[in-house]
Design a protein around this motif. Structure first.
Motif, PDB file in Angstrom:
ATOM      1  N   LYS A 169      -1.147   7.820  -3.444  1.00  0.00           N
ATOM      2  CA  LYS A 169      -1.562   6.764  -2.872  1.00  0.00           C
ATOM      3  C   LYS A 169      -2.265   5.694  -3.916  1.00  0.00           C
ATOM      4  O   LYS A 169      -2.857   6.088  -4.583  1.00  0.00           O
ATOM      5  CB  LYS A 169      -2.864   7.551  -1.892  1.00  0.00           C
ATOM      6  N   ASN A 199       4.350  11.177  -4.423  1.00  0.00           N
ATOM      7  CA  ASN A 199       3.755  10.569  -3.090  1.00  0.00           C
ATOM      8  C   ASN A 199       2.280  10.200  -3.499  1.00  0.00           C
ATOM      9  O   ASN A 199       1.398  10.711  -2.913  1.00  0.00           O
ATOM     10  CB  ASN A 199       3.759  11.459  -1.936  1.00  0.00           C
ATOM     11  N   ARG A 253       0.704  -1.195  -0.046  1.00  0.00           N
ATOM     12  CA  ARG A 253       0.036   0.116   0.047  1.00  0.00           C
ATOM     13  C   ARG A 253       0.946   1.349   0.061  1.00  0.00           C
ATOM     14  O   ARG A 253       0.359   2.211  -0.337  1.00  0.00           O
ATOM     15  CB  ARG A 253      -0.857  -0.076   1.281  1.00  0.00           C
ATOM     16  N   HIS A 254       2.160   1.049   0.313  1.00  0.00           N
ATOM     17  CA  HIS A 254       3.038   2.213   0.603  1.00  0.00           C
ATOM     18  C   HIS A 254       4.249   2.178  -0.351  1.00  0.00           C
ATOM     19  O   HIS A 254       4.827   1.055  -0.416  1.00  0.00           O
ATOM     20  CB  HIS A 254       3.057   2.709   2.012  1.00  0.00           C
ATOM     21  N   ASN A 276      -5.800   8.015  -4.921  1.00  0.00           N
ATOM     22  CA  ASN A 276      -5.255   9.429  -4.489  1.00  0.00           C
ATOM     23  C   ASN A 276      -6.548  10.204  -4.188  1.00  0.00           C
ATOM     24  O   ASN A 276      -7.782   9.851  -4.773  1.00  0.00           O
ATOM     25  CB  ASN A 276      -4.878  10.245  -5.794  1.00  0.00           C
TER      26      ASN A 276
END
Length: 314
Positions: A144, A142, A131-132, A169
């Motif tokens: 999501k 950055n 997930r990251h 996002n």
């Protein structure tokens, strides 16, 4: 009591039906925790949580179908040389392996995914999620996202990998990425290996400034370094090992329009720290990919890419 009824009542019960198994391993010195999928017929596959990387895929006779370098380095920040790394969200030339993105050097977690189609009971499977991005990865904004992978092993040894990428996002921003199943296959002799199914297609030659050419040969054979991306490829590509009389077939969907073919040969192999000088003779990379074709997702959009690998002797 009749003889027939006596025979029936004393007959041995049928042998129990064996099912596929899933086994999670403890951390060790080869990439940490993993999951091993097994079939009663002897087929197996091993997937590391580090990079969600398949590092083993074996036949019913326990013959290894994937190449894994004896000099491979396991653990952050190093990618593992061999198996099937997942390249996301970037893809560059092989010498610049850190440019392949963060998915292959990140720790994934086990997370059953009900959004995937339910597998049939004769398949062993595992669901992993990322997930990251790592905090020190600066080459991608950055965004999501949710990156999911299901690996399943069928009763006849077919290995299917399905990846889902979703843009989550909250700022309304789209993102663009590239993707590849960076598959290293084990071969008996690279000079006795040929790739079939790409004849007549256009390709970009990464050894010649990414210039585009057309492949006129009946099959790809190897006698020197080769690094190409074939465009608009068919759904099935075959890797034929002439000495072993074995064919591995890549079955892929249209969301993976390209095939990358790579072997470093002698000079480049000697310059790659985590590859033995002579190991190029026992490996070939044939990768279902979207690397010349970028994928753009808007918020809540999802991309799915699937490859299925099968092997048979002839």
């Amino acid at each position: 009591m009749s003889a027939e009824s006596v025979s029936s009542s004393t007959a041995a019960p049928p042998p129990p039906v064996r099912s596929p198994t899933i086994r999670f391993t403890a951390p060790d010195n080869r990439g940490g925790r993993s999951v091993i999928l097994s079939q009663p017929g002897g087929y197996s596959a091993e997937i590391l949580f580090y990079g969600a990387q398949v590092v083993s895929w074996k036949t019913e006779h326990e013959q290894e179908l994937l190449f894994l370098s004896e000099k491979a380095v396991y653990g952050p920040p190093h990618p593992i040389r061999g198996g099937i790394p997942i390249c996301f969200p970037k893809f560059f030339d092989e010498e610049n392996m850190e440019g392949h993105g963060f998915a292959r050097i990140a720790e994934w977690i086990f997370s059953p995914d009900t959004a995937f189609y339910p597998p049939t009971p004769d398949k062993a499977y595992v669901d992993l999620v990322l997930r990251h991005k790592p905090d020190d990865f600066q080459d991608w904004p950055n965004h999501k996202f949710v990156l999911r992978l299901r690996v399943n092993l069928g009763p006849t040894g077919d290995l299917t990998m399905t990846t889902r990428v979703k843009n989550v996002n909250t700022n309304g921003e789209p993102f663009t990425f590239k993707f590849a199943y960076h598959s290293y296959f084990s071969v008996s002799n690279i000079r006795a290996t040929q790739i079939e199914g790409l004849q007549g297609l256009d390709y970009r030659d990464y050894l010649k400034d990414h210039n585009q050419f057309t492949d006129e040969a009946d099959a790809i054979t190897f006698g020197d370094e080769l690094d190409r991306v074939y465009l608009n490829t068919p759904h099935e590509i075959c890797i034929r090992d002439v000495e072993l009389r074995r064919t591995i077939t890549i079955h892929k969907d249209a969301t993976l329009p390209e095939i990358v073919v790579w072997n470093p040969w002698e000079v480049d192999a000697s310059s790659i720290a985590d590859l033995g000088d002579q190991e190029y003779k026992q490996m070939v990379c044939v990768e279902a990919a979207a690397v010349e074709t970028e994928i753009t997702l808007y918020p809540n959009e999802e991309w799915i890419g699937t490859q299925r690998l099968s092997a048979k002797e002839y």
